[in-house]
Design a protein around this motif. Sequence first.
Motif, mmCIF file in Angstrom:
data_model
loop_
_atom_site.group_PDB
_atom_site.id
_atom_site.type_symbol
_atom_site.label_atom_id
_atom_site.label_comp_id
_atom_site.label_asym_id
_atom_site.label_seq_id
_atom_site.Cartn_x
_atom_site.Cartn_y
_atom_site.Cartn_z
ATOM 1 N N THR A 438 33.825 8.354 18.180
ATOM 2 C CA THR A 438 34.464 8.183 16.877
ATOM 3 C C THR A 438 35.400 6.981 16.894
ATOM 4 O O THR A 438 35.422 6.165 15.964
ATOM 5 C CB THR A 438 35.262 9.451 16.498
ATOM 6 N N THR A 439 36.183 6.869 17.966
ATOM 7 C CA THR A 439 37.100 5.748 18.118
ATOM 8 C C THR A 439 36.350 4.428 18.047
ATOM 9 O O THR A 439 36.780 3.484 17.380
ATOM 10 C CB THR A 439 37.847 5.864 19.463
ATOM 11 N N ALA A 440 35.207 4.353 18.717
ATOM 12 C CA ALA A 440 34.422 3.118 18.754
ATOM 13 C C ALA A 440 33.800 2.806 17.399
ATOM 14 O O ALA A 440 33.763 1.642 16.973
ATOM 15 C CB ALA A 440 33.331 3.227 19.816
ATOM 16 N N LEU A 441 33.279 3.812 16.698
ATOM 17 C CA LEU A 441 32.657 3.593 15.393
ATOM 18 C C LEU A 441 33.645 2.952 14.417
ATOM 19 O O LEU A 441 33.303 2.026 13.674
ATOM 20 C CB LEU A 441 32.147 4.915 14.826
ATOM 21 N N VAL A 442 34.885 3.432 14.432
ATOM 22 C CA VAL A 442 35.903 2.900 13.527
ATOM 23 C C VAL A 442 36.270 1.475 13.925
ATOM 24 O O VAL A 442 36.452 0.605 13.068
ATOM 25 C CB VAL A 442 37.146 3.818 13.526
ATOM 26 N N GLY A 443 36.336 1.214 15.231
ATOM 27 C CA GLY A 443 36.629 -0.140 15.692
ATOM 28 C C GLY A 443 35.540 -1.135 15.354
ATOM 29 O O GLY A 443 35.785 -2.342 15.326
ATOM 30 N N SER A 444 34.338 -0.646 15.071
ATOM 31 C CA SER A 444 33.230 -1.527 14.688
ATOM 32 C C SER A 444 33.025 -1.599 13.176
ATOM 33 O O SER A 444 32.058 -2.200 12.718
ATOM 34 C CB SER A 444 31.932 -1.072 15.369
ATOM 35 N N GLY A 445 33.929 -0.986 12.405
ATOM 36 C CA GLY A 445 33.928 -1.202 10.963
ATOM 37 C C GLY A 445 33.539 -0.037 10.091
ATOM 38 O O GLY A 445 33.504 -0.179 8.866
ATOM 39 N N ALA A 446 33.248 1.151 10.650
ATOM 40 C CA ALA A 446 32.914 2.299 9.809
ATOM 41 C C ALA A 446 34.116 2.672 8.953
ATOM 42 O O ALA A 446 35.236 2.763 9.458
ATOM 43 C CB ALA A 446 32.495 3.486 10.670
ATOM 44 N N ASN A 447 33.891 2.895 7.642
ATOM 45 C CA ASN A 447 35.004 3.352 6.791
ATOM 46 C C ASN A 447 34.897 4.829 6.416
ATOM 47 O O ASN A 447 35.783 5.374 5.780
ATOM 48 C CB ASN A 447 35.181 2.466 5.552
ATOM 49 N N VAL A 448 33.811 5.485 6.840
ATOM 50 C CA VAL A 448 33.670 6.948 6.808
ATOM 51 C C VAL A 448 32.830 7.316 8.026
ATOM 52 O O VAL A 448 31.865 6.625 8.342
ATOM 53 C CB VAL A 448 32.961 7.455 5.528
ATOM 54 N N VAL A 449 33.192 8.388 8.723
ATOM 55 C CA VAL A 449 32.389 8.881 9.842
ATOM 56 C C VAL A 449 31.813 10.237 9.463
ATOM 57 O O VAL A 449 32.531 11.124 8.984
ATOM 58 C CB VAL A 449 33.221 8.998 11.138
ATOM 59 N N LEU A 450 30.504 10.391 9.667
ATOM 60 C CA LEU A 450 29.808 11.650 9.406
ATOM 61 C C LEU A 450 29.497 12.304 10.746
ATOM 62 O O LEU A 450 28.815 11.712 11.586
ATOM 63 C CB LEU A 450 28.521 11.402 8.623
ATOM 64 N N PHE A 451 30.001 13.499 10.952
ATOM 65 C CA PHE A 451 29.995 14.127 12.271
ATOM 66 C C PHE A 451 29.309 15.489 12.167
ATOM 67 O O PHE A 451 29.856 16.427 11.593
ATOM 68 C CB PHE A 451 31.452 14.292 12.721
ATOM 69 N N THR A 452 28.091 15.598 12.722
ATOM 70 C CA THR A 452 27.386 16.874 12.687
ATOM 71 C C THR A 452 27.751 17.726 13.893
ATOM 72 O O THR A 452 28.003 17.210 14.986
ATOM 73 C CB THR A 452 25.864 16.679 12.653
ATOM 74 N N THR A 453 27.781 19.042 13.691
ATOM 75 C CA THR A 453 28.116 19.943 14.780
ATOM 76 C C THR A 453 27.467 21.302 14.549
ATOM 77 O O THR A 453 27.344 21.756 13.408
ATOM 78 C CB THR A 453 29.647 20.095 14.938
ATOM 79 N N GLY A 454 27.054 21.929 15.636
ATOM 80 C CA GLY A 454 26.493 23.271 15.547
ATOM 81 C C GLY A 454 27.413 24.320 16.135
ATOM 82 O O GLY A 454 27.290 25.501 15.831
ATOM 83 N N LEU A 455 28.346 23.864 16.990
ATOM 84 C CA LEU A 455 29.255 24.780 17.666
ATOM 85 C C LEU A 455 30.674 24.680 17.133
ATOM 86 O O LEU A 455 31.465 25.614 17.284
ATOM 87 C CB LEU A 455 29.259 24.498 19.176
ATOM 88 N N GLY A 456 31.020 23.529 16.516
ATOM 89 C CA GLY A 456 32.354 23.346 15.944
ATOM 90 C C GLY A 456 33.232 22.470 16.807
ATOM 91 O O GLY A 456 33.285 22.638 18.025
ATOM 92 N N THR A 457 33.907 21.516 16.186
ATOM 93 C CA THR A 457 34.861 20.652 16.867
ATOM 94 C C THR A 457 35.844 20.118 15.840
ATOM 95 O O THR A 457 35.456 19.825 14.709
ATOM 96 C CB THR A 457 34.166 19.477 17.586
ATOM 97 N N PRO A 458 37.128 19.973 16.204
ATOM 98 C CA PRO A 458 38.129 19.524 15.228
ATOM 99 C C PRO A 458 38.289 18.012 15.130
ATOM 100 O O PRO A 458 39.135 17.533 14.375
ATOM 101 C CB PRO A 458 39.421 20.148 15.775
ATOM 102 N N THR A 459 37.494 17.241 15.842
ATOM 103 C CA THR A 459 37.679 15.796 15.965
ATOM 104 C C THR A 459 37.969 15.107 14.629
ATOM 105 O O THR A 459 37.305 15.344 13.631
ATOM 106 C CB THR A 459 36.428 15.157 16.592
ATOM 107 N N GLY A 460 38.970 14.224 14.640
ATOM 108 C CA GLY A 460 39.309 13.394 13.483
ATOM 109 C C GLY A 460 39.656 11.991 13.934
ATOM 110 O O GLY A 460 39.460 11.636 15.103
#
Length: 537
Positions: A438-460
Amino acid sequence: MQQKVLKVNPIDNVAVALVDLNRGEIVTLDNLTYNIVKDTKAKHKFVTENLSEGDPIIMYGVLVGKANQPILKGEVITTENVKHQSAKVEGKTETAAWTAPDVEKWKDKTFMGYHREDGQVGTENIWLFFPLVFCENRNVEVLKEIFEKELLFENTSKHQLLLRSLINDTETEQPVEEYKYNRVFKNIDVKFITHQGGCGGIRQDAEALGRLLAGYVNNPNVAGATVLSLGCQNLQVQIFKDALEKINPDNKKPIIIYEQQKSGTVDEMLSGIIRDSYDAIKNANEIERKPAPLSKLVLGLECGGSDGFSGISANPVLGHLSDLMAGIGGATILSEFPELCGVEQELVNRCVNEQDAERFLQLMKDFEKSVVAAGSGFDMNPSPGNIKDGLITDAMKSAGAAKKGGSSPVNDVLDFTEYIKKPGLNLLCTPGNDVECTTALVGSGANVVLFTTGLGTPTGNPVVPVVKISSNTSLSERMPDIIDFNTGDVITGEKTISEKAEELLDFIIDVASGAIRTKAAILNQNDFIPWRRGVSL
């Protein structure tokens, strides 16, 4: 009645259990019947033919493993009877054909964003504080406490009230007020990053951190930044400035830089930072949301805490959405290179040019080589949670994870910290680690991150909304405080992948416009971990 089993690709020799199956149960798929040999939990797979030791396991139409002992037709596959294996790839064998989806209904839609002078459009308006070296973390934390208390009038959280009641022996069953805050400035937020880098490791990691932080400043969600430096560290101020100039030679965002070894006492430095930063934040508050075309969206595609349904619900929904974005003229970024192991051939054939195909393979080989040198391998990527929920091999996990990238052409291949330049689908070399990715995606210019999960994670993330998308309804009901969007109705057959993708795009427009706050933002989940490729010295 809900379908009980599913074969993802016609050539697969495994089928997915969509519900719990009992030993001896007879199930039907494509007019063929299967006698379930052992109890098989939902999300797990059973073989559709008798297999001998060494026979390939095919899922999603690709090699995902091999049998290491005989497996009976209808028998569940496990880490005991299957081991990881993936196809070898040497180069591009063909150019994959692609037909763009119909995007007529989206061509005139807009979102309300923050327009920057370089043409980028942010989905947030953030003033960012960060250090160039871990020595300044304490000063950043002091500033965080000061600015958050004064710019965000915080009401007492329910958890603080709970502790207070325990201390005073006045615990009550009465509900307490949820955490709330009121902003002094309506158009600007302040966020703070700390990290453990900038010195002590190899120079290459310090330089990579400088490029990553430059990418954060250049991200369209950031209005400007306050940067703290000690002075003697590996990551010198000039390295950071050079990295930002390389990304954007005409950067016009305000950047306030303080170097402690040139600033006298801590008190004097903090007083100067507060005065200068407040003035800059006040000016940045003048920026307001205005309509922007959907082509200005850059969506980071990621998965974490995946389960056996991720590759057949949430990830394909993102894949169709990615194809819609390619048709609209927007951009998507597919990352997590260890989770592309086994699907390289498809991605290589989708690369628009030969140079990108070669670069992708080289980045994959170099990454895997470094992992092997550390005594591990891509085959050790699946976590215990992944395995428990049906992802038996890395190639199986990867084949499902790659579905996030849809089927559109790969327009560019980026290494870690490189900033996005082209619309359509981009590949970005990152680890599979949720927060590092996630950190890397934002550093490369993403202005929204879409995060799929089946078990659950609080990442922001501190500067970009992270939309958490569940692969199954059970998760969304069990953890509603972290899940933003549910694709479980794909599993039950109530909705198609394309229908859910269009629903998700509408949801993203609301998030990008500030009409919906993500659950990670509500929880103030501001994760930031740079990927360190080297060692500490």
